[in-house]
Design an enzyme around this catalytic site. Structure first.
Site, PDB file in Angstrom:
ATOM      1  CD  GLU A 209      -1.183  -0.065   3.737  1.00 42.59           C
ATOM      2  OE1 GLU A 209      -2.345  -0.473   3.532  1.00 42.59           O
ATOM      3  OE2 GLU A 209      -0.769   0.237   4.856  1.00 42.59           O
ATOM      4  CG  HIS A 247      -2.423   0.312   7.863  1.00 40.52           C
ATOM      5  ND1 HIS A 247      -2.258  -0.588   6.842  1.00 40.52           N
ATOM      6  CD2 HIS A 247      -3.248  -0.296   8.762  1.00 40.52           C
ATOM      7  CE1 HIS A 247      -2.934  -1.687   7.107  1.00 40.52           C
ATOM      8  NE2 HIS A 247      -3.541  -1.527   8.260  1.00 40.52           N
TER       9      HIS A 247
END
Length: 291
Positions: A209, A247
């Site tokens: 990511e 995150h």
């Protein structure tokens, strides 16, 4: 074989008497995990569904021979719990807790290194890992895939589940959710090498990511050290620059850490990269070698 976790793993659960610890312990047991002990300070002598509870990891290891810990404790206690697992000489500590301060993660990771890296840390802020049909340490659903020849390493928990489900007919040797915090114990590279060495893994899916350079470093490693086919997916192609996305580690600065930059790095190393999770799954179907 599988990587890091097998049916022979003897698992203890730190925080077993908490709501989440108890619930997921029952799920892991139902999946076939060999859970031999739980740890909650001050509750030694109790049990959870017949699983004995100890006051410390060291005591649990001495009595039961546990070699793996799954950590279900609140963020403020996580550093102490992981250090306790390291001191008990457990070979694997799976740290599921979200919201651990980066300073605390750095502290217990440095402690593990100073202790000779005898304890592999997975996480924090991760779903854990599963070797389907063998053992499950964490919160990954056990009934969405099958045992097979694909290895999966992922920063994202939900994308781990999606990829497992999309390729459920082909199956997986092991699936490892490494977590997306700025500091994690086990990296993409660690898992790539373990899958490379595993004779039952024939191909690898890497899910990354935006943010950081883990995927770029993994691309360099793949080019130089991995001979098995690798398929990739990078979450965040439409993410705006300069925003933290999900995150704590998923933040992009300028052109560094973008999904496009990671895609280019991976493709330059010979990795086939899907633009969507389903696209990556389709590429794996084309890529998995016949046996």
């Amino acid at each position: 074989m599988a990587i890091f976790l097998t049916e022979k793993s003897r698992v203890l659960v730190q925080g077993i008497t908490g709501t989440e610890g108890t619930r997921h312990t029952r799920r892991m047991v139902a999946a076939g995990t060999n859970i031999v002990a739980g740890v909650t300070p001050g509750k030694g002598g109790q049990d959870v569904d017949g699983i004995p509870v100890f006051n410390s990891a060291a005591e649990a290891v001495k009595v039961t021979g546990a070699d793996t810990s799954v950590v279900f404790v609140p963020p403020r206690f996580a550093e102490a719990a992981v250090i306790e697992a390291i001191d008990a000489e457990l070979s694997l500590a799976v740290v599921l807790t979200e919201g651990i301060p980066v300073h605390d993660t750095a502290a217990f990771w440095a402690y593990a290194q100073a202790a000779g890296n005898a304890t592999r840390i997975i996480g924090p802020n991760c779903p854990g890992l599963i070797s389907p049909g063998r053992s499950n340490a964490g919160i990954i659903p056990a009934d969405i895939t099958s045992r097979g020849r694909i290895g999966l390493v992922s920063k994202s928990g939900t994308l781990t589940y999606q990829m497992m489900y999309e390729l459920r007919d082909l199956g997986f040797s092991s699936c490892v959710g490494i977590g997306g915090d700025p500091i994690v114990g086990t990296t993409h590279i660690d898992c790539l090498q373990a899958f490379q060495d595993d004779p039952e893994t024939d191909a690898i899916v890497l899910i990354g990511e935006i943010g950081g350079d883990s995927e770029e470093r993994a691309a360099d490693y793949i080019r130089d050290h991995i001979t098995k086919p690798v398929v990739g997916y990078v979450a965040g192609f439409t993410a705006p620059e300069g925003k933290t996305m999900g995150h704590a580690g998923a933040i992009v600065s300028g052109s560094s850490g973008t999904a496009t930059a990671k895609q280019k790095a991976l493709e330059a190393a010979g990795v086939r990269v899907g633009r969507t999770p389903s696209g990556a799954a389709a590429l794996m179907r084309e890529t998995l070698p016949a046996r």
